[in-house]
Design a protein around this motif. Sequence first.
Motif, PDB file in Angstrom:
ATOM      1  N   MET A  25       0.707  -1.201  -0.057  1.00 53.69           N
ATOM      2  CA  MET A  25       0.279   0.039   0.144  1.00 53.69           C
ATOM      3  C   MET A  25       0.915   1.156  -0.107  1.00 53.69           C
ATOM      4  O   MET A  25       1.930   1.157   0.953  1.00 53.69           O
ATOM      5  N   SER A  26       0.496   2.115  -0.907  1.00 57.83           N
ATOM      6  CA  SER A  26       1.388   3.384  -0.822  1.00 57.83           C
ATOM      7  C   SER A  26       0.512   4.538  -0.722  1.00 57.83           C
ATOM      8  O   SER A  26      -0.578   4.694  -0.889  1.00 57.83           O
TER       9      SER A  26
ATOM     10  N   LEU B 134       8.159  14.398   4.847  1.00 60.81           N
ATOM     11  CA  LEU B 134       7.124  13.805   4.324  1.00 60.81           C
ATOM     12  C   LEU B 134       7.654  12.201   3.710  1.00 60.81           C
ATOM     13  O   LEU B 134       6.623  11.342   3.963  1.00 60.81           O
ATOM     14  N   LYS B 135       8.777  12.316   3.227  1.00 59.14           N
ATOM     15  CA  LYS B 135       9.477  11.077   2.752  1.00 59.14           C
ATOM     16  C   LYS B 135       9.495  10.157   3.935  1.00 59.14           C
ATOM     17  O   LYS B 135       9.211   8.775   3.761  1.00 59.14           O
ATOM     18  N   LYS B 136      10.099  10.648   5.023  1.00 58.00           N
ATOM     19  CA  LYS B 136      10.398   9.660   6.320  1.00 58.00           C
ATOM     20  C   LYS B 136       9.046   9.451   6.831  1.00 58.00           C
ATOM     21  O   LYS B 136       8.805   8.205   7.438  1.00 58.00           O
ATOM     22  N   ALA B 137       7.801  10.196   6.666  1.00 60.30           N
ATOM     23  CA  ALA B 137       6.650   9.856   7.252  1.00 60.30           C
ATOM     24  C   ALA B 137       5.933   8.705   6.311  1.00 60.30           C
ATOM     25  O   ALA B 137       4.994   8.183   6.622  1.00 60.30           O
TER      26      ALA B 137
ATOM     27  N   LEU C 187       0.253   9.697   9.920  1.00 63.33           N
ATOM     28  CA  LEU C 187      -1.039   9.015  10.563  1.00 63.33           C
ATOM     29  C   LEU C 187      -1.682   8.217   9.365  1.00 63.33           C
ATOM     30  O   LEU C 187      -1.913   6.874  10.037  1.00 63.33           O
ATOM     31  N   LEU C 188      -1.521   8.582   8.205  1.00 63.38           N
ATOM     32  CA  LEU C 188      -2.098   7.524   7.249  1.00 63.38           C
ATOM     33  C   LEU C 188      -1.078   6.127   7.121  1.00 63.38           C
ATOM     34  O   LEU C 188      -1.536   5.032   7.054  1.00 63.38           O
ATOM     35  N   SER C 189      -0.010   6.501   7.279  1.00 61.79           N
ATOM     36  CA  SER C 189       1.190   5.355   7.234  1.00 61.79           C
ATOM     37  C   SER C 189       1.067   4.391   8.497  1.00 61.79           C
ATOM     38  O   SER C 189       0.809   2.970   8.484  1.00 61.79           O
TER      39      SER C 189
ATOM     40  N   VAL D 234      -1.518  -0.469  11.193  1.00 56.26           N
ATOM     41  CA  VAL D 234      -2.610  -0.976  11.913  1.00 56.26           C
ATOM     42  C   VAL D 234      -3.307  -2.013  11.270  1.00 56.26           C
ATOM     43  O   VAL D 234      -3.585  -3.140  11.582  1.00 56.26           O
ATOM     44  N   TYR D 235      -3.901  -1.706   9.939  1.00 52.23           N
ATOM     45  CA  TYR D 235      -4.632  -2.845   9.033  1.00 52.23           C
ATOM     46  C   TYR D 235      -3.746  -4.037   8.825  1.00 52.23           C
ATOM     47  O   TYR D 235      -4.447  -5.121   8.597  1.00 52.23           O
TER      48      TYR D 235
END
Length: 336
Positions: free
Chosen positions: A1-2, A20-23, A316-318, A323-324
């Motif tokens: 997932m990206s 952003l890249k690190k996140a 947060l999305l990462s 979690v998923y």
Amino acid sequence: MSITVTIGPSSIKKDVLINLKKAGAKRFRINLSHSNKDSLVDYFNIIQSCGISPSIDTQGAQIRIKEFSLINSYLREGQLLDIIFENFEFKCFSEEYIKLSCKEAFYQISKDDILKLDFNGLAIRILSSEKNFHFKGKVISEGKVLLNKAVDVSGKSLSLPILTDFDEYAIDYALNRGTKTVFASFVSNLEQAKIVKDKIGKDCILVSKIETSLGVKNINDITNFSDEILIDRGDLSRETSITGIPIVTSRIIKKANQNNCPVHVATNILDSMMNNPIPSRAEVSDIFNLLKDNVAGLVLAAEVAIGNNPVSSTALLSYLFCVYKKYNEKSFDLIE
């Protein structure tokens, strides 16, 4: 997932791009609808100075507000004004005017058609055609006019060029700068997807954006041909009822998966984090359900381009992806 992020005023800074890249951001997208030749160069220079190769998102076949001469940009019901297209020979109007892009649309618009301007409820009924590229209009639902916002003709799918002149220029420029992915806006059929693919070449990834009712209708052909697709739920909601968006999105994802075409989803992924430090419960549930439907990735657009929390939204999305994954592996602890 990206995770794909759209770069804009909030994120076109070296420290933000690096974070952003690190996140967890994998693709960094430049939206050509909010770009010009000078800003395109600036964005490429800054993004590539961080060791990141940007992708581009075409303007595509959409009417946009290019100029207006309004005493008050908030138009009231009953107000009369001129609607002109870019090719119209300028003159002084007795009424105020709004100038639109995509002159090809002029010949597909008729008396009593309703123009919907962006998502703010503003609607204008066409009263008459004065001459080439010039209509008279009347406001039937009030709202604010903003530059570069999209315009739709209610109930009509217009036939417009899949690439604008600026798209053609920007693709050539981006390919010369090493771009490996192009997001093609408003792909509605196989022929349009082929036009873009011929332009970008076989070594560049074509991500066809599904945001029209015709695109949904021709989804089998588009997913069979495209390298990947992106469902833009925002623009799609202009031609599909908002209540139908979840159903349409789910069906497109299913068809894309059947055709082994990676599918990404955009719009309102973490909209509340534009201003707030944490997401809403509804957004987290939406993300979880999209992941359950087997999407290849999600897109943070306004959240990163103009939001107040570009890095934390991405992080947060990462985290939710992680979690998923743990949930899927049946190793998720509800206490976490």
